[in-house]
Design an enzyme around this catalytic site. Sequence first.
Site, PDB file in Angstrom:
ATOM      1  N   LEU A 100     -13.324 -13.402  50.629  1.00 53.44           N
ATOM      2  CA  LEU A 100     -13.746 -12.023  50.819  1.00 53.44           C
ATOM      3  C   LEU A 100     -15.214 -12.066  51.447  1.00 53.44           C
ATOM      4  O   LEU A 100     -16.069 -12.275  51.016  1.00 53.44           O
ATOM      5  CB  LEU A 100     -13.557 -11.135  49.331  1.00 53.44           C
ATOM      6  CG  LEU A 100     -12.477 -11.600  48.858  1.00 53.44           C
ATOM      7  CD1 LEU A 100     -12.763 -10.935  47.154  1.00 53.44           C
ATOM      8  CD2 LEU A 100     -11.110 -11.252  49.285  1.00 53.44           C
ATOM      9  N   GLY A 102     -16.125  -9.267  53.272  1.00 49.81           N
ATOM     10  CA  GLY A 102     -16.259  -7.501  53.761  1.00 49.81           C
ATOM     11  C   GLY A 102     -17.790  -7.055  53.359  1.00 49.81           C
ATOM     12  O   GLY A 102     -17.924  -5.704  53.840  1.00 49.81           O
ATOM     13  N   GLY A 103     -18.424  -7.603  52.819  1.00 53.33           N
ATOM     14  CA  GLY A 103     -19.822  -7.243  52.334  1.00 53.33           C
ATOM     15  C   GLY A 103     -20.810  -7.169  53.298  1.00 53.33           C
ATOM     16  O   GLY A 103     -21.027  -8.151  53.951  1.00 53.33           O
ATOM     17  N   LYS A 114     -23.302 -10.147  54.935  1.00 55.76           N
ATOM     18  CA  LYS A 114     -24.380 -10.742  53.830  1.00 55.76           C
ATOM     19  C   LYS A 114     -24.078 -12.290  54.100  1.00 55.76           C
ATOM     20  O   LYS A 114     -24.720 -13.027  54.026  1.00 55.76           O
ATOM     21  CB  LYS A 114     -23.901 -10.573  52.503  1.00 55.76           C
ATOM     22  CG  LYS A 114     -24.638 -11.149  51.457  1.00 55.76           C
ATOM     23  CD  LYS A 114     -24.174 -11.179  49.911  1.00 55.76           C
ATOM     24  CE  LYS A 114     -24.445  -9.691  49.388  1.00 55.76           C
ATOM     25  NZ  LYS A 114     -23.884  -9.593  48.024  1.00 55.76           N
ATOM     26  N   GLN A 172      -9.369  -6.256  56.156  1.00 55.34           N
ATOM     27  CA  GLN A 172      -8.870  -5.367  55.017  1.00 55.34           C
ATOM     28  C   GLN A 172      -8.742  -3.875  55.520  1.00 55.34           C
ATOM     29  O   GLN A 172      -9.391  -3.453  56.581  1.00 55.34           O
ATOM     30  CB  GLN A 172      -9.993  -5.517  53.972  1.00 55.34           C
ATOM     31  CG  GLN A 172     -11.178  -4.778  53.973  1.00 55.34           C
ATOM     32  CD  GLN A 172     -11.941  -4.825  52.631  1.00 55.34           C
ATOM     33  OE1 GLN A 172     -13.045  -5.278  52.591  1.00 55.34           O
ATOM     34  NE2 GLN A 172     -11.524  -4.689  51.293  1.00 55.34           N
ATOM     35  N   HIS A 201     -11.067  -5.025  46.456  1.00 51.32           N
ATOM     36  CA  HIS A 201     -10.509  -6.147  46.945  1.00 51.32           C
ATOM     37  C   HIS A 201      -9.054  -6.381  46.406  1.00 51.32           C
ATOM     38  O   HIS A 201      -8.238  -7.202  46.882  1.00 51.32           O
ATOM     39  CB  HIS A 201     -11.434  -7.335  46.594  1.00 51.32           C
ATOM     40  CG  HIS A 201     -11.918  -7.448  44.907  1.00 51.32           C
ATOM     41  ND1 HIS A 201     -11.000  -7.422  44.102  1.00 51.32           N
ATOM     42  CD2 HIS A 201     -13.080  -7.346  44.525  1.00 51.32           C
ATOM     43  CE1 HIS A 201     -11.836  -7.363  43.045  1.00 51.32           C
ATOM     44  NE2 HIS A 201     -13.186  -7.139  43.178  1.00 51.32           N
ATOM     45  N   ASN A 229     -15.396 -14.768  46.340  1.00 52.00           N
ATOM     46  CA  ASN A 229     -16.353 -13.881  46.988  1.00 52.00           C
ATOM     47  C   ASN A 229     -17.025 -14.904  48.108  1.00 52.00           C
ATOM     48  O   ASN A 229     -17.504 -16.013  47.840  1.00 52.00           O
ATOM     49  CB  ASN A 229     -17.047 -13.139  46.262  1.00 52.00           C
ATOM     50  CG  ASN A 229     -16.641 -12.333  45.581  1.00 52.00           C
ATOM     51  OD1 ASN A 229     -15.409 -11.591  45.760  1.00 52.00           O
ATOM     52  ND2 ASN A 229     -16.886 -11.939  44.370  1.00 52.00           N
ATOM     53  N   ASP A 231     -20.105 -14.580  48.955  1.00 47.36           N
ATOM     54  CA  ASP A 231     -21.599 -14.930  48.473  1.00 47.36           C
ATOM     55  C   ASP A 231     -21.373 -15.834  47.132  1.00 47.36           C
ATOM     56  O   ASP A 231     -22.650 -16.026  46.684  1.00 47.36           O
ATOM     57  CB  ASP A 231     -22.238 -13.688  48.151  1.00 47.36           C
ATOM     58  CG  ASP A 231     -21.472 -12.562  46.851  1.00 47.36           C
ATOM     59  OD1 ASP A 231     -20.603 -13.395  46.381  1.00 47.36           O
ATOM     60  OD2 ASP A 231     -22.143 -11.796  46.601  1.00 47.36           O
ATOM     61  N   LYS A 377     -26.352 -11.317  44.780  1.00 46.77           N
ATOM     62  CA  LYS A 377     -26.317  -9.994  44.899  1.00 46.77           C
ATOM     63  C   LYS A 377     -27.606  -9.227  45.184  1.00 46.77           C
ATOM     64  O   LYS A 377     -27.644  -8.149  45.815  1.00 46.77           O
ATOM     65  CB  LYS A 377     -25.793  -9.271  43.621  1.00 46.77           C
ATOM     66  CG  LYS A 377     -24.553  -9.847  42.894  1.00 46.77           C
ATOM     67  CD  LYS A 377     -23.360  -9.602  44.257  1.00 46.77           C
ATOM     68  CE  LYS A 377     -21.871 -10.066  43.517  1.00 46.77           C
ATOM     69  NZ  LYS A 377     -21.046  -9.820  44.865  1.00 46.77           N
TER      70      LYS A 377
END
Length: 488
Positions: A100, A102-103, A114, A172, A201, A229, A231, A377
Amino acid sequence: MLRDLKEATDRGMDEVPARFAPPFDDRWRDIQSRLSKQQTDELVIRNFCNQYQRLIEGQAGFIREAEIQPIDTIPHLKDLPDELEEAGKEAVSKTVILKLNGGLGTSMGLDGPKSLLRVRDQMTFLDFIVAQAQYYDIPLLLMNSFATATETARALRSRGTLNPDRLITFLQHRVPKIRIDNYAAAHSDTEPDLAWCPPGHGDLYAALLTTGTLPQLLQRQYRFMFVSNADNLGATLDLRLLGYMARNNISFLMEVADRTSVDRKGGHLARRHDGTLVLRESAQCHPDERDTFQDISRHRYFNTNNLWIDLHMLGEALKRSGGALPLPLIVNRKTLDPCDPSSPEVFQLETAMGAAISLLPDARAVCVPRERFAPVKTTSDLLAVRSDAYEVDERSSIQLVPERSGTPPVVELDDRFYRRIRDLEERIASCPSLRHCRSLRIKGDFQIPATAVFVGDVELVNQRERAVRLEAGEITGKHVFVPSESPP
């Protein structure tokens, strides 16, 4: 199966409910128009219509304590038989990795993906992710957002390290934020993108279908997908877990870990009274039940968001449900501009991909060591992962060193001086030693050399107007620097 899946999806298009009553019908027409102008797939519009209907009917998506029961024990990765690793090796050629991606790193002062943040030495999250896929020579999938797609593609082209046949990227979706005061679509004249948000998600399943990614994987005879994820670099493909999936014909496997005090506010796994596993996120907890939700002795396991999915069984489930899994609604209250608390309040309508554990047949969960959950994070997380408390193994996975016995150091940095990456690196250019540090808590401004060695529990408090420069060597215990004192 591919033809059946498309026919089921097409049938679903005719099932958009027309239950809105004035004034919500006009507001829905505006929402639908905005989605259509974005060339949103009809499947996604139908899903959002159903969610909007539930919102205006007052369905907040709560999962009450009376509806579930705690889980006492589940299988642990360390107890799975070693021979499952051989079964995993046999299944690798039918497996893909999905991240994933998308962040953005806005919370740490970044203005881009990120995954392009430097983690260790000069390697970024994306570099590690690519190396992990290359180790097993299997396809890598990246689910990007509109905010990360362009820069991620540019970074991949500049590296040129991944065979194009081994890389699949897809987007997405995004949906409108809904104003809390009138249930209309939110608008922003100055920054139009602020009016939109990803639908959680849980959108993974719809995006796999509408972008043609799932049909492509099925056509190429792939069977298993490992999702995590971007990260979380501790989340690498584990052959015993893959073998566990393949040998037991499991449709969906969720990796969970033991909850600790730092996980009290995160989602947890439970069981409905009919035996079905269920994921309850914090937004699905009724305000009256916060204490019970956060009781880690009652609800022992949290979702790491590392998931294993049988693609064939997912396709069958999507076919049965008209192309969309009926995931529970999650209603998140936010402000239109996340950086401006005075901006209008909005609802973000989301779903969680882990909620599919309640919808797929013979879905299971397995408890894994904490080191498989090491998301970054905050800059505090980043400092820990950059330190010598972690090492990189041959699979390009970042793991705790053996001396840590599976327990990461607790790092808490003062947001006033360390919240942004730039601030962190101005004060800690190279990471000090945390190999033997249980906790590091810093309040105030410090310049910390790479030659500092933190041991045990360390607390640093600077009450001076200027930064305190620490000396090299071992530091332990609590140190408070007042204006009249000098550094040790």
